[in-house]
Design an enzyme around this catalytic site. Structure first.
Site, mmCIF file in Angstrom:
data_model
loop_
_atom_site.group_PDB
_atom_site.id
_atom_site.type_symbol
_atom_site.label_atom_id
_atom_site.label_comp_id
_atom_site.label_asym_id
_atom_site.label_seq_id
_atom_site.Cartn_x
_atom_site.Cartn_y
_atom_site.Cartn_z
ATOM 1 N N ILE A 128 1.171 -1.352 -0.121
ATOM 2 C CA ILE A 128 -0.215 0.167 -0.089
ATOM 3 C C ILE A 128 0.352 0.992 0.331
ATOM 4 C CG2 ILE A 128 -1.770 2.007 1.073
ATOM 5 C CD1 ILE A 128 -2.846 -1.433 2.756
ATOM 6 N N PRO A 129 0.914 1.824 -1.280
ATOM 7 C CA PRO A 129 2.425 2.879 -1.512
ATOM 8 C C PRO A 129 2.033 3.999 -0.971
ATOM 9 C CG PRO A 129 0.934 2.286 -3.554
ATOM 10 C CD PRO A 129 0.400 1.950 -2.254
ATOM 11 N N CYS A 130 1.915 4.639 0.365
ATOM 12 C CA CYS A 130 2.230 5.382 1.098
ATOM 13 C C CYS A 130 3.376 6.544 1.026
ATOM 14 C CB CYS A 130 1.600 5.460 2.911
ATOM 15 S SG CYS A 130 3.050 3.897 3.549
ATOM 16 N N HIS A 131 4.213 5.475 0.542
ATOM 17 C CA HIS A 131 6.264 6.989 0.673
ATOM 18 C C HIS A 131 4.968 7.524 -1.297
ATOM 19 C CE1 HIS A 131 5.981 2.678 -1.548
ATOM 20 N NE2 HIS A 131 6.503 3.330 -2.902
ATOM 21 N N ARG A 132 4.288 7.378 -1.362
ATOM 22 C CA ARG A 132 4.710 7.832 -2.893
ATOM 23 C C ARG A 132 3.663 9.095 -2.873
ATOM 24 N NH1 ARG A 132 2.561 2.616 -6.322
ATOM 25 N NH2 ARG A 132 3.567 1.916 -6.434
#
Length: 152
Positions: free
Chosen positions: A114-118
Site C-alpha cells: 500500500i504505497p504510502c511512500h508515494r
C-alpha cells in the site's frame, strides 16, 4: 525478509496480508509459512528487482473505516508517480481532510504494497514516513522512470 531498504516483517492469515513493516530485529520465521506470506515475499522480491510494478495480493489491514478508505486510495497511486496530501484529500471528496488523510497515511500497516511512500508535500518535499525518510527517498528513486544521481 531481507530487502534493499532493511528487514521487513510480514504478517498474514488466511484473510490476507495484515502487515508489512520495517524492523531492525533479526529475521525469524514463525511456524509454517502460509501461501499468502510466500506470495508476498515473492512479489516484494520481484518489486525490488524491478520486475513488478503492481502487487496482486489479498490484503487485510486493520483500521477504521476512514483509514481503509485512505489506504484504498493509496492503491490507485501508480508506480513511479506521486501525489500530495492535498490531492489525496481532494480525491477523498473533502479538501479539508488533509490532516486526517495524512494521519491515516502514516498509520498504514502494509508498507510498500500500500504505497504510502508515494505521498509527498504539496511543494514536492518529502514529508514524514514511518519507515524513515531515507527509505521513502530510496523507494521513490527505485520507482522513478528517470535515472539520476539524486532525486531529492
Amino acid at each position: 525478509m531481507k530487502s534493499p531498504v532493511g528487514n521487513l516483517k510480514i504478517s498474514a492469515d488466511s484473510s490476507g496480508i495484515s502487515e508489512v513493516a520495517f524492523t531492525e530485529h533479526p529475521i525469524v520465521t514463525m511456524g509454517d509459512i502460509l501461501d499468502e506470506l510466500q506470495e508476498a515475499v515473492t512479489q516484494l522480491d520481484e518489486y525490488f528487482n524491478k520486475k513488478r510494478k503492481k502487487f496482486d495480493l489479498k490484503l487485510n489491514p486493520e483500521g477504521t473505516v476512514f483509514q481503509k478508505k485512505v489506504w484504498n486510495k493509496l492503491l490507485t497511486v501508480e508506480f513511479g508517480k506521486t501525489q500530495s496530501y492535498r490531492q489525496m484529500a481532494n480525491s477523498l471528496g473533502d479538501p479539508k481532510a488533509i490532516r486526517a488523510a495524512a494521519s491515516a497515511n502514516g498509520k498504514n500497516p502494509i508498507a510498500i504494497i500500500i504505497p504510502c511512500h508515494r505521498i509527498i508535500g504539496s511543494d514536492g518535499s518529502l514529508t514524514g514516513y514511518a519507515g524513515g525518510l531515507h527509505r521513502k527517498k530510496w523507494l521513490l528513486q527505485h520507482e522513478s522512470p528517470v535515472v539520476q544521481a539524486e532525486l531529492f
